[in-house]
Design a protein around this motif. Structure first.
Motif, PDB file in Angstrom:
ATOM      1  N   SER A 186       0.869  -1.172   0.000  1.00  0.00           N
ATOM      2  CA  SER A 186       0.000   0.000   0.000  1.00  0.00           C
ATOM      3  C   SER A 186       0.903   1.218   0.000  1.00  0.00           C
ATOM      4  O   SER A 186       2.042   1.173   0.443  1.00  0.00           O
ATOM      5  CB  SER A 186      -0.919   0.013   1.213  1.00  0.00           C
ATOM      6  N   LEU A 187       0.373   2.291  -0.519  1.00  0.00           N
ATOM      7  CA  LEU A 187       1.183   3.478  -0.680  1.00  0.00           C
ATOM      8  C   LEU A 187       0.613   4.562   0.228  1.00  0.00           C
ATOM      9  O   LEU A 187      -0.534   4.940   0.103  1.00  0.00           O
ATOM     10  CB  LEU A 187       1.088   3.915  -2.145  1.00  0.00           C
ATOM     11  N   ASN A 188       1.414   5.043   1.156  1.00  0.00           N
ATOM     12  CA  ASN A 188       0.958   6.121   2.022  1.00  0.00           C
ATOM     13  C   ASN A 188       1.173   7.460   1.330  1.00  0.00           C
ATOM     14  O   ASN A 188       2.298   7.900   1.151  1.00  0.00           O
ATOM     15  CB  ASN A 188       1.714   6.066   3.355  1.00  0.00           C
ATOM     16  N   LEU A 189       0.075   8.073   0.918  1.00  0.00           N
ATOM     17  CA  LEU A 189       0.200   9.318   0.156  1.00  0.00           C
ATOM     18  C   LEU A 189      -0.155  10.560   0.975  1.00  0.00           C
ATOM     19  O   LEU A 189      -0.513  11.590   0.425  1.00  0.00           O
ATOM     20  CB  LEU A 189      -0.667   9.248  -1.104  1.00  0.00           C
ATOM     21  N   ASP A 190      -0.033  10.458   2.302  1.00  0.00           N
ATOM     22  CA  ASP A 190      -0.262  11.650   3.125  1.00  0.00           C
ATOM     23  C   ASP A 190       0.788  12.701   2.794  1.00  0.00           C
ATOM     24  O   ASP A 190       1.975  12.407   2.732  1.00  0.00           O
ATOM     25  CB  ASP A 190      -0.151  11.306   4.618  1.00  0.00           C
ATOM     26  N   LEU A 191       0.310  13.926   2.605  1.00  0.00           N
ATOM     27  CA  LEU A 191       1.242  14.994   2.232  1.00  0.00           C
ATOM     28  C   LEU A 191       2.164  15.357   3.389  1.00  0.00           C
ATOM     29  O   LEU A 191       1.779  15.304   4.555  1.00  0.00           O
ATOM     30  CB  LEU A 191       0.461  16.242   1.813  1.00  0.00           C
ATOM     31  N   ASP A 192       3.366  15.757   3.018  1.00  0.00           N
ATOM     32  CA  ASP A 192       4.293  16.312   3.979  1.00  0.00           C
ATOM     33  C   ASP A 192       3.662  17.586   4.560  1.00  0.00           C
ATOM     34  O   ASP A 192       2.930  18.292   3.872  1.00  0.00           O
ATOM     35  CB  ASP A 192       5.595  16.630   3.249  1.00  0.00           C
ATOM     36  N   GLU A 193       3.969  17.892   5.819  1.00  0.00           N
ATOM     37  CA  GLU A 193       3.232  18.991   6.487  1.00  0.00           C
ATOM     38  C   GLU A 193       3.423  20.354   5.823  1.00  0.00           C
ATOM     39  O   GLU A 193       2.536  21.195   5.832  1.00  0.00           O
ATOM     40  CB  GLU A 193       3.624  19.052   7.967  1.00  0.00           C
ATOM     41  N   ASN A 194       4.593  20.564   5.263  1.00  0.00           N
ATOM     42  CA  ASN A 194       4.873  21.868   4.657  1.00  0.00           C
ATOM     43  C   ASN A 194       4.343  21.982   3.224  1.00  0.00           C
ATOM     44  O   ASN A 194       4.394  23.034   2.593  1.00  0.00           O
ATOM     45  CB  ASN A 194       6.386  22.096   4.682  1.00  0.00           C
ATOM     46  N   GLU A 195       3.843  20.836   2.699  1.00  0.00           N
ATOM     47  CA  GLU A 195       3.530  20.781   1.273  1.00  0.00           C
ATOM     48  C   GLU A 195       2.493  21.813   0.831  1.00  0.00           C
ATOM     49  O   GLU A 195       2.640  22.465  -0.200  1.00  0.00           O
ATOM     50  CB  GLU A 195       3.060  19.365   0.919  1.00  0.00           C
ATOM     51  N   LYS A 196       1.441  21.973   1.635  1.00  0.00           N
ATOM     52  CA  LYS A 196       0.380  22.918   1.263  1.00  0.00           C
ATOM     53  C   LYS A 196       0.929  24.339   1.107  1.00  0.00           C
ATOM     54  O   LYS A 196       0.518  25.080   0.211  1.00  0.00           O
ATOM     55  CB  LYS A 196      -0.744  22.896   2.322  1.00  0.00           C
ATOM     56  N   ASN A 197       1.870  24.706   1.982  1.00  0.00           N
ATOM     57  CA  ASN A 197       2.460  26.052   1.903  1.00  0.00           C
ATOM     58  C   ASN A 197       3.213  26.261   0.595  1.00  0.00           C
ATOM     59  O   ASN A 197       3.109  27.311  -0.039  1.00  0.00           O
ATOM     60  CB  ASN A 197       3.437  26.282   3.061  1.00  0.00           C
ATOM     61  N   ILE A 198       3.972  25.249   0.219  1.00  0.00           N
ATOM     62  CA  ILE A 198       4.752  25.379  -1.013  1.00  0.00           C
ATOM     63  C   ILE A 198       3.822  25.411  -2.227  1.00  0.00           C
ATOM     64  O   ILE A 198       4.011  26.197  -3.149  1.00  0.00           O
ATOM     65  CB  ILE A 198       5.792  24.243  -1.108  1.00  0.00           C
ATOM     66  N   GLU A 199       2.795  24.578  -2.182  1.00  0.00           N
ATOM     67  CA  GLU A 199       1.824  24.587  -3.283  1.00  0.00           C
ATOM     68  C   GLU A 199       1.150  25.951  -3.403  1.00  0.00           C
ATOM     69  O   GLU A 199       0.918  26.442  -4.503  1.00  0.00           O
ATOM     70  CB  GLU A 199       0.781  23.485  -3.073  1.00  0.00           C
ATOM     71  N   GLU A 200       0.878  26.538  -2.256  1.00  0.00           N
ATOM     72  CA  GLU A 200       0.260  27.856  -2.240  1.00  0.00           C
ATOM     73  C   GLU A 200       1.196  28.900  -2.867  1.00  0.00           C
ATOM     74  O   GLU A 200       0.763  29.757  -3.652  1.00  0.00           O
ATOM     75  CB  GLU A 200      -0.077  28.225  -0.780  1.00  0.00           C
ATOM     76  N   LEU A 201       2.477  28.792  -2.563  1.00  0.00           N
ATOM     77  CA  LEU A 201       3.468  29.708  -3.147  1.00  0.00           C
ATOM     78  C   LEU A 201       3.474  29.590  -4.669  1.00  0.00           C
ATOM     79  O   LEU A 201       3.522  30.575  -5.395  1.00  0.00           O
ATOM     80  CB  LEU A 201       4.873  29.396  -2.615  1.00  0.00           C
ATOM     81  N   TRP A 202       3.440  28.369  -5.144  1.00  0.00           N
ATOM     82  CA  TRP A 202       3.473  28.153  -6.590  1.00  0.00           C
ATOM     83  C   TRP A 202       2.232  28.730  -7.271  1.00  0.00           C
ATOM     84  O   TRP A 202       2.303  29.399  -8.299  1.00  0.00           O
ATOM     85  CB  TRP A 202       3.624  26.660  -6.901  1.00  0.00           C
ATOM     86  N   LYS A 203       1.081  28.513  -6.668  1.00  0.00           N
ATOM     87  CA  LYS A 203      -0.148  29.041  -7.258  1.00  0.00           C
ATOM     88  C   LYS A 203      -0.126  30.572  -7.258  1.00  0.00           C
ATOM     89  O   LYS A 203      -0.592  31.202  -8.202  1.00  0.00           O
ATOM     90  CB  LYS A 203      -1.368  28.501  -6.505  1.00  0.00           C
ATOM     91  N   THR A 204       0.441  31.128  -6.213  1.00  0.00           N
ATOM     92  CA  THR A 204       0.578  32.593  -6.144  1.00  0.00           C
ATOM     93  C   THR A 204       1.482  33.090  -7.274  1.00  0.00           C
ATOM     94  O   THR A 204       1.147  34.049  -7.984  1.00  0.00           O
ATOM     95  CB  THR A 204       1.204  33.007  -4.791  1.00  0.00           C
ATOM     96  N   PHE A 205       2.612  32.412  -7.427  1.00  0.00           N
ATOM     97  CA  PHE A 205       3.540  32.817  -8.486  1.00  0.00           C
ATOM     98  C   PHE A 205       2.871  32.725  -9.852  1.00  0.00           C
ATOM     99  O   PHE A 205       2.939  33.647 -10.671  1.00  0.00           O
ATOM    100  CB  PHE A 205       4.795  31.935  -8.456  1.00  0.00           C
ATOM    101  N   PHE A 206       2.192  31.606 -10.093  1.00  0.00           N
ATOM    102  CA  PHE A 206       1.542  31.378 -11.382  1.00  0.00           C
ATOM    103  C   PHE A 206       0.547  32.490 -11.720  1.00  0.00           C
ATOM    104  O   PHE A 206       0.514  32.996 -12.844  1.00  0.00           O
ATOM    105  CB  PHE A 206       0.838  30.018 -11.364  1.00  0.00           C
ATOM    106  N   LYS A 207      -0.234  32.884 -10.736  1.00  0.00           N
ATOM    107  CA  LYS A 207      -1.220  33.934 -10.965  1.00  0.00           C
ATOM    108  C   LYS A 207      -0.551  35.285 -11.204  1.00  0.00           C
ATOM    109  O   LYS A 207      -0.935  36.044 -12.085  1.00  0.00           O
ATOM    110  CB  LYS A 207      -2.154  34.044  -9.748  1.00  0.00           C
ATOM    111  N   THR A 208       0.476  35.549 -10.406  1.00  0.00           N
ATOM    112  CA  THR A 208       1.087  36.868 -10.424  1.00  0.00           C
ATOM    113  C   THR A 208       1.888  37.138 -11.696  1.00  0.00           C
ATOM    114  O   THR A 208       1.936  38.268 -12.184  1.00  0.00           O
ATOM    115  CB  THR A 208       2.034  37.017  -9.209  1.00  0.00           C
ATOM    116  N   ILE A 209       2.491  36.113 -12.242  1.00  0.00           N
ATOM    117  CA  ILE A 209       3.447  36.309 -13.339  1.00  0.00           C
ATOM    118  C   ILE A 209       2.757  36.664 -14.665  1.00  0.00           C
ATOM    119  O   ILE A 209       3.374  37.134 -15.606  1.00  0.00           O
ATOM    120  CB  ILE A 209       4.350  35.045 -13.479  1.00  0.00           C
TER     121      ILE A 209
END
Lengths: 403, 245
Positions: free
Chosen positions: B192-215
């Protein structure tokens, strides 16, 4: 201010730089990541431009007061500054998730050019040596920074660029009084003289703003041609002026001149890959491109007597003169005609578009169109119609990645 | 009745069969994978293969031709086996010059497929997104062509010091990199594959989405052009496009 807010400010103020190319590097260092010679687009923004690099400013604080720039010191905008560690963290985190090919780092000028340049170097040094980042890095050289700093930066990055901003020196003096043209050209000279496998292997590029000053297309393109010749630049980028500031020295426009920008890119391609010279394309009494036709089609109509070109006989450069035939198609044609006689049907099979080309070629002596229609007037109106369709389909956005 | 020749499901058995057909100068009506169910007008023909020598014959073939037929094999084309057969037949005759014969339909078709597969793999080298889960990086793809092996080779060089898994959801194949090599596994081969996200992952994803929108420059908005370069079928596995589906 948290990291997200900083990123928002410092990406927003970096977005007007057109370059996002990640191609042309051959570096082969050990560490995290690598470079892809062809370049890789990781996403496309809502404006249709490729996102390949994390394009940010180190800071948008600036001691300069360039009229056209959102970050000029006389503007009251929110200012932010990244620490070197913050830039490294974001770059590495984005890279490992395959969001980006690498980093594009530029900056407003704080204190003085040398101080700013040192901060950029510190950041990239950290990224290369502490984080062992081996992916693509494009950095801006700060005009006025000392030569030894430019040389230091060159050893750390894949590409370096200094923006020429405006083609004529007097325009620069008017709109960017703190920037000195000779400082920009001396950077270009240093990069040219030192370029090697370990010094900016992907070469250098520059950018000009289109439509903020009064230059003609002829002046702009002549500048590009001389830059390509003198400093072996990889690319000149053209950036349609977007009115972010109000100033009596700036033109008052609502819509950025995107079609004009596109014509300049098309002509730029003709200079670099098609063997054209600026003199072939424009002249003093006709110094601007036809907005309704691409420069090659325009050239072909003005030299209608050179056509038709016979697909099975014409040289590579003659094939390139045919509207609709580019380097890829010309190479396909030359490769195949060695083993069989090419007919129109074969061109279609080879995915060579006849939309424009059909008016300018013969296959084994035969025309595609009724020979009676092989007249400049008819061809011109047909091409104008095609271009109109393309423009209304919004197809003419630029892909800025490939060399 | 038309004659259908079956291969064993993998690439080398397909090549082995094709070489045998060429050696015996047989023109098959079709070549299919072993799970193929023939219709009433088709019959299965079995051929004895020379396992020892057949594949050796290909050693003399130029690399670019071997790469080409591999790309066709990865494609989603229904007749890919027969196309590889036809292409190889000409490749033995013309060597590298085979690519010049765009007037021969099967060769022309093969050249188009190579381009199609190569271009999808190139796009996904950019569009693929990893997420950091507990101990490794994890990406999901659903490509039209079976390009996972091309991607795995790319990321093996690029992210050589990270553990990662790329999952092709369409074909149910996992490419798993263990810091030394890539192994391919079917879903059933996993505990079985444990796909729980790393705790910091949401923050980094948020940064990327911010960059994508802003650029993006709003005065230049051009969604049609965006879609031309980044086809919609890839959006569902691209973080920044999530809210556009």
């Amino acid at each position: 201010m948290n990291l997200k807010e900083k990123l928002e400010i410092l990406a927003d103020s970096a977005k007007y730089d057109a370059s996002c190319s990640s191609s042309g590097s051959t570096r082969n260092d050990k560490g995290l990541g690598n470079v892809a010679y062809s370049g890789i687009c990781h996403s496309f923004a809502n404006d249709g431009r490729c996102i390949s690099l994390l394009k940010i400013l180190m800071t948008n604080a600036c001691i300069f007061d360039c009229k056209y720039c959102i970050n000029r010191k006389s503007n009251s905008v929110k200012r932010a500054i990244f620490t070197p560690e913050e830039i490294c963290e974001i770059t590495i985190n984005f890279y490992k998730r395959n969001y980006i090919e690498g980093l594009f780092l530029s900056s407003g000028i704080i204190k003085n050019p040398d101080y700013t340049m040192s901060k950029i170097i510190e950041t990239i040094y950290l990224l290369r040596n502490k984080y062992h980042f081996a992916g693509y890095i494009h950095a801006k050289a700060i005009p006025g920074a000392s030569d030894y700093l430019i040389k230091k930066l060159g050893k750390l990055v894949d590409r370096m660029s200094a923006n020429i901003e405006l083609p004529r020196d007097d325009s620069l003096k008017l709109l960017a009084p703190d920037k000195k043209p000779d400082k920009i050209s001396s950077i270009m000279q240093t990069v040219k003289d030192n370029r090697s496998r370990n010094f900016a292997p992907a070469g250098q590029s520059t950018q000009m703003i289109i439509g903020a000053s009064k230059e003609t297309d002829l002046e702009i393109l002549s500048k590009s041609e001389s830059l390509y010749n003198r400093y072996s630049l990889k690319r000149v980028f053209y950036s349609a002026y977007i009115p972010v500031n109000k100033d009596k020295l700036l033109p008052s426009i609502e819509i950025p001149p995107l079609v004009r920008e596109n014509r300049l890119y098309q002509a730029d391609w003709l200079l670099r890959f098609y063997g054209y010279k600026v003199d072939n394309l424009l002249e003093e009494k006709n110094p601007n491109f036809n907005i309704l036709l691409d420069p090659k089609a325009d050239w072909a109509l003005r030299h209608f007597e050179e056509f038709p070109k016979e697909i099975n006989k014409s040289s590579y450069y003659d094939l390139l003169k045919v509207p609709g035939i580019g380097p890829k198609s010309a190479k396909k044609i030359i490769s195949s005609r060695k083993v069989f006689k090419i007919e129109f049907n074969d061109l279609k099979k080879m995915s060579i578009s006849l939309k424009r080309a059909k008016y300018f070629i013969t296959c084994n002596g035969k025309f595609y169109i009724n020979m009676g229609l092989f007249q400049k007037k008819f061809v011109e109106s047909s091409l104008l119609l095609e271009t109109k369709k393309d423009v209304s389909n919004n197809k003419e956005q630029l892909r800025l990645t490939y060399e | 009745m038309s004659n259908i020749y079956l291969y064993n499901g993998d690439y080398s058995s397909l090549l082995n069969l094709i070489i045998e057909l060429l050696k015996q100068k047989i023109n098959p009506d079709n070549i299919k994978n072993c799970d193929y169910e023939p219709n009433l007008l088709e019959q299965i023909v079995n051929l004895k293969l020379d396992n020892k020598n057949n594949l050796k014959i290909l050693n003399k073939m130029p690399k670019i031709i071997l790469k080409s037929i591999y790309y066709v094999y990865l494609s989603n084309n229904e007749n890919k086996e027969l196309l590889i057969f036809e292409f190889l037949k000409y490749a033995f005759k013309y060597k590298e010059d085979v690519f010049r014969y765009r007037n021969i339909d099967s060769i022309n078709e093969v050249i188009k497929i190579i381009k199609y597969v190569g271009s999808e793999a190139h796009k996904l080298k950019g569009f693929l997104r990893f997420k950091q889960v507990k101990n490794f990086y994890y990406a999901v793809i659903e490509p039209t062509n079976n390009v996972i092996s091309i991607l795995a080779t790319h990321f093996k060089k690029r992210l050589s010091e990270e553990l990662w898994i790329i999952y092709d959801k369409k074909r149910n194949i996992y490419a798993l990199y263990d810091l030394k090599k890539v192994i391919y596994l079917k879903e059933s081969e996993f505990k079985s594959l444990n796909l729980d996200l790393d705790e910091n992952e949401k923050n980094i994803e948020e940064l990327w989405k911010t960059f994508f929108k802003t650029i993006s420059i709003k005065e230049r908005k051009n969604l049609k052009c965006q879609m031309n370069f980044m086809p919609k079928k890839y959006w569902k596995n691209m973080l920044e496009m999530e809210d556009r589906i």
